[in-house]
Design an enzyme around this catalytic site. Structure first.
Site, PDB file in Angstrom:
ATOM      1  N   ALA A 128       0.858  -1.184   0.000  1.00 15.14           N
ATOM      2  CA  ALA A 128       0.000   0.000   0.000  1.00 15.14           C
ATOM      3  C   ALA A 128       0.890   1.228   0.000  1.00 15.14           C
ATOM      4  CB  ALA A 128      -0.925   0.020   1.213  1.00 15.14           C
ATOM      5  N   LYS A 129       0.310   2.359  -0.357  1.00 14.24           N
ATOM      6  CA  LYS A 129       1.018   3.642  -0.255  1.00 14.24           C
ATOM      7  C   LYS A 129      -0.032   4.735  -0.282  1.00 14.24           C
ATOM      8  CE  LYS A 129       5.045   4.009  -0.547  1.00 14.24           C
ATOM      9  NZ  LYS A 129       6.197   4.095   0.400  1.00 14.24           N
ATOM     10  N   GLY A 130       0.225   5.810   0.431  1.00 10.94           N
ATOM     11  CA  GLY A 130      -0.735   6.904   0.453  1.00 10.94           C
ATOM     12  C   GLY A 130      -0.068   8.214   0.796  1.00 10.94           C
ATOM     13  N   ASP A 169       6.963   8.263   5.697  1.00 13.48           N
ATOM     14  CA  ASP A 169       7.521   8.373   4.351  1.00 13.48           C
ATOM     15  C   ASP A 169       7.979   9.821   4.200  1.00 13.48           C
ATOM     16  OD1 ASP A 169       7.745   8.312   1.353  1.00 13.48           O
ATOM     17  OD2 ASP A 169       6.810   6.359   1.588  1.00 13.48           O
TER      18      ASP A 169
END
Length: 439
Positions: A128-130, A169
């Site tokens: 996942a990434k956001g 991040d």
């Protein structure tokens, strides 16, 4: 750190084979890169093309509006995303970034990379990434907290310790994760430390998480140096980026006996052919933009650092720095990727043709997600590990992953990047085959 790409209908496996041999663009998005690498790995494996078709697409992409009240009483509205690529092996896992360049497609591409990274490390997670399209430098600390808490509320129903576990991040940090955990926990009515990783240890974070990506880069660089039968004490190293990845990597390689001759930050690079005392140079976290204030015989630009005549180059700052334009000028004999996506496909092809090994990011910097896994285990079990145990466990996991990738590299006679993706894709495909497709 990282990059992105557009959607489009994807080719079948036969078409993918021809696509992987087409001329490659000088620069490409994370999604383009992730899909291209998926096709390349699939070319080497006897897997169901329907699995490849599924892996080209995220399982879900969530877009939310995030309004906050600024300190002056005005309201600003931002857009946030959470891309969830694949959960066949476990909960989604990946960072949250605050950066003006955050887009839907970037998050999709980076979520795919997280799927590969978790699989190559054999972790029970998917990718996942956001993030939020915002410049965090434009926010006060109070505004950043309000933004984080509101964003957490907007995505609260899709995250959780058994659903999707965010981490720091670009533009976020342990404090950001603590706010996410608190906002989520307040709505759940109980403290849920496992909803995020990368938190401060005082609220359930793991010792060693902050330096883990750089530590794994150093471990993998050490193993690659040994594999090439070099004497590490005679090995010169240049590190672009002296932040959360580059600094721990440089310092640990220094401790291993390597000769770290150049490091840089956003303002430029310092160089000493006799070797730098990396422990005396402040990291970005210790003193922002302080590298150039350190006394050294020579200084260069970040671009010039990439072209230094060294044995090992570690690009550990941002993505897409090794391109078709500068690949011919890169003189290093080994490249170990510290940042995510620092090498474009065109540069990759150049290095392969010249016989320059490139150890990919999904292996080299996977220490971050690996120690995040350790943190998640500690949170779930309400047990705390010592820093020594974290380091020992990380060393074991990195050596196991190196060994498996090395075996693929040797048996298939493919570049290191392809070997890592073959390991990842074979594990993901096997999981999809075992679980099947819901009717």
């Amino acid at each position: 750190m990282q990059t992105s790409e557009p959607e489009g209908s994807s080719p079948n496996t036969a078409e993918a084979a021809s696509q992987s041999s087409e001329p490659k663009p000088a620069s490409e998005s994370a999604l383009e890169t992730a899909r291209r690498q998926l096709y390349r790995a699939a070319d080497h494996l006897d897997i169901d093309p329907n699995v490849v078709e599924r892996l080209k697409h995220p399982e879900a992409v969530h877009e939310v509006t995030v309004p906050i009240e600024r300190d002056d009483g005005s309201v600003s509205v931002y857009t946030g995303y959470r891309a969830q690529h694949d959960s066949v092996r476990g909960p989604y896992k990946g960072g949250l970034r605050y950066h003006p360049g955050v887009t839907r497609d970037e998050c999709v591409g980076l979520s795919m990379w997280m799927t590969w990274k978790c699989a190559v490390m054999d972790l029970p997670f998917g990718g996942a990434k956001g993030g939020i399209a915002v410049n965090p430098k434009d926010l006060t600390l109070d505004e950043k907290e309000r933004l984080t808490r509101r964003f957490t509320q907007e995505i609260r129903t899709i995250i959780g310790p058994m659903k999707d576990i965010p981490a720091p991040d670009m533009g976020t940090d342990p404090q950001t994760m603590a706010w996410v955990m608190d906002a989520y926990s307040m709505q759940e009515g109980e403290t849920v430390p496992g909803v995020v990783t990368g938190k401060p240890p005082i609220v359930g974070g793991s010792e060693g998480r902050d330096t883990a990506p750089g530590r794994s880069v150093a471990i993998i660089a050490r193993e690659a140096i040994d594999y090439l039968s070099w004497d590490i004490e005679d090995t010169t190293v240049a590190v672009q980026g002296f932040g959360s990845v580059g600094a721990p990597a440089a310092r640990l390689l220094d401790d291993y006996g390597a000769n770290v001759v150049a490091v840089s930050d956003v303002n430029g690079a310092i160089y000493d052919p006799d070797g730098l005392d990396t422990h005396a140079i402040p990291t970005h976290e210790e003193e922002p933009e302080a590298v150039m204030t350190h006394d050294a015989p020579e200084t260069f630009s970040n671009e010039e650092l990439l072209e230094l005549d060294v044995d090992v180059l570690i690009p550990a700052a941002v993505g897409n720095v090794l391109t078709a334009e500068n690949a011919d000028d890169v003189q290093a004999n080994l490249i170990v990727e510290g940042a995510n996506g620092p090498t474009t496909s065109a540069a990759d092809a150049n290095f392969a043709e010249r016989g320059v090994p490139v150890i990919p990011d999904i292996l080299a910097n996977a220490g971050g997600v690996t120690v995040s896994y350790f943190e998640w285990l500690q949170d779930i079990n309400r047990r705390t590990w010592s820093l020594e145990r974290v380091h020992d466990e990380l060393e074991t996991e990195m050596l196991n992953a190196w060994s498996v990738v090395r075996d693929e590299y040797e048996s298939r006679d493919v570049p290191w990047r392809d070997a890592a993706y073959i390991v990842a894709l074979s594990r993901i495909a096997a999981a999809h085959d075992a679980r099947g497709l819901w009717p």
